[in-house]
Enzyme design. Structure first.
Site, PDB file in Angstrom:
ATOM      1  NE  ARG A  52       1.925   3.113  38.791  1.00 45.22           N
ATOM      2  CZ  ARG A  52       2.422   2.406  38.050  1.00 45.22           C
ATOM      3  NH1 ARG A  52       2.430   2.542  36.814  1.00 45.22           N
ATOM      4  NH2 ARG A  52       3.063   1.106  38.381  1.00 45.22           N
ATOM      5  CB  THR A  53       2.977   6.119  45.187  1.00 43.89           C
ATOM      6  OG1 THR A  53       1.918   5.334  44.319  1.00 43.89           O
ATOM      7  CG2 THR A  53       2.473   7.185  46.184  1.00 43.89           C
ATOM      8  CE  LYS A  98      24.103  -1.071  58.789  1.00 43.88           C
ATOM      9  NZ  LYS A  98      24.467   0.533  58.985  1.00 43.88           N
ATOM     10  NE  ARG A 121       3.237   2.422  48.051  1.00 44.52           N
ATOM     11  CZ  ARG A 121       2.785   2.385  46.467  1.00 44.52           C
ATOM     12  NH1 ARG A 121       3.674   1.364  45.929  1.00 44.52           N
ATOM     13  NH2 ARG A 121       1.945   2.898  46.155  1.00 44.52           N
ATOM     14  CG  HIS A 133      -2.706   4.011  47.159  1.00 44.11           C
ATOM     15  ND1 HIS A 133      -2.105   5.418  47.452  1.00 44.11           N
ATOM     16  CD2 HIS A 133      -2.070   3.450  46.113  1.00 44.11           C
ATOM     17  CE1 HIS A 133      -1.138   5.630  46.314  1.00 44.11           C
ATOM     18  NE2 HIS A 133      -0.815   4.166  45.759  1.00 44.11           N
TER      19      HIS A 133
HETATM   20  N1   CP Z   1      -0.711   3.189  41.748  1.00 39.61           N
HETATM   21  C1   CP Z   1       0.429   2.714  42.190  1.00 39.61           C
HETATM   22  O1   CP Z   1       0.471   2.889  43.527  1.00 39.61           O
HETATM   23  O2   CP Z   1       1.628   2.472  41.704  1.00 39.61           O
HETATM   24  P1   CP Z   1       2.835   2.390  42.266  1.00 39.61           P
HETATM   25  O3   CP Z   1       2.969   1.238  43.080  1.00 39.61           O
HETATM   26  O4   CP Z   1       3.989   2.127  41.153  1.00 39.61           O
HETATM   27  O5   CP Z   1       3.398   3.635  43.237  1.00 39.61           O
END
Ligand code: CP
Length: 308
Positions: A53-54, A81, A103, A131
């Protein structure tokens, strides 16, 4: 602000500014106006952890606003590496990147990066810490349906301890005026969480009827250390959202889940796919929230560049 690292430091009016800006983008997209707010801006997505999603949402949000995008995933990169996290980020930045979406499995990784680079940083989830865009899109989806948070109760159910989504939800929703309940087995509720301004419950059925919205957090099997107690079957029985619980809840209760969902664990398919479910609406709204965040930070980045 130069960065979006979390919602803990944001004031209520800053959160509302982002939500209002997202609502404007939603209206513009519905009228299919071509947008170029980020023309000439380069956005890099640096994902050191999996995402559906993100990553897709940030990438699409940047493209919808006319930005150039670079998608980087750690697997298959020179990280294998031995290139360090900071060297990787500096290398990407040196290609003329203005905004980095990151992320990472380590809490604080985006904050650390923000001290080494000139570009704006957007946290797309850092370990168990925050998040922020998920917290914002959850708040956006609830606000759209509830109107306002005053007098409203939002219950976060499940793995509060390992959930960055829970933390970002708590910061956003308490600031916006909601009563927030966190509900789950004692093993998955961090000690002292009441200090964040929430009410703790250990029995889902006790708080079901007062909830205007219920956000079902995923049991994060990948972040459990040692034995997971209760068992998955017990968890589903005690804390899972199912048809029976939905019938006992408020008729228009909003059912949210950040996803990905464990069908049959925190939510049964009939509820996930039923009329109260906001799960796909959350995904759609995430695009507008991320457009808003990217645009606000790009504007700030431009002001800083002009001042140099
Ligand atoms: N909700 C969420 O962060 O989903 P993803 O891990 O698929 O990005």
């Amino acid at each position: 602000r130069r960065h979006l690292l979390g919602l803990q430091d944001l004031q209520r009016d800053e959160i509302e500014l982002i939500l209002d800006h997202a609502a404007e983008f939603k209206k513009l997209q519905q009228s299919r106006v071509k947008l170029d707010h980020l023309r000439g801006v380069v956005v890099a997505n640096l994902f050191f952890e999996p995402s559906t999603r993100t990553r897709t949402s940030f990438s699409l949000a940047a493209k919808r606003l006319g930005a150039d995008t670079v998608d980087f995933t750690a697997s298959g990169s020179s990280v294998s590496k031995g290139e360090t996290f900071i060297d990787t980020a500096l290398t990407i930045e040196a290609m003329g990147v203005d905004l980095v979406v990151i992320r990472h499995s380590s809490p604080g990784a985006p904050e650390m990066l923000s001290r080494h680079v000139k570009c704006g940083i957007l946290n797309a989830g850092d370990g168990t810490h925050e998040h922020p865009t998920q917290g914002l899109l959850d708040a956006f989806t609830m606000r759209e349906k509830l109107g306002s948070f005053e007098g409203k109760t939002v219950t976060l159910v499940g793995d509060i301890k390992h959930s960055r989504v829970a933390r970002s939800n708590i910061w956003a929703l308490t600031k916006l005026g909601a009563k927030v309940i966190v509900c789950g087995p004692a093993t998955l509720i961090p000690p002292g969480v009441e200090r964040l301004g929430v009410t703790v419950a250990h029995r889902f059925d006790d708080v079901l009827q007062e909830s205007d919205a219920i956000n079902l957090l995923r049991v994060q099997f990948e972040r459990q250390r040692g034995a997971f107690f209760p068992s998955i079957a017990e968890y589903a029985h005690l804390f899972g959202m199912n048809g029976d619980r939905l019938r006992r809840a408020k008729p228009n209760v909003l059912i949210l889940a950040p996803g990905p969902i464990n069908r049959g664990v925190e939510i049964t398919p009939d509820v996930a796919d039923g009329p109260n479910s906001q799960i796909l609406q959350q995904v759609s709204n995430g695009l507008f929230v991320r457009m808003a965040c990217l645009h606000l930070l790009a504007r700030r980045q431009q002001q800083l560049q002009e001042a140099r």
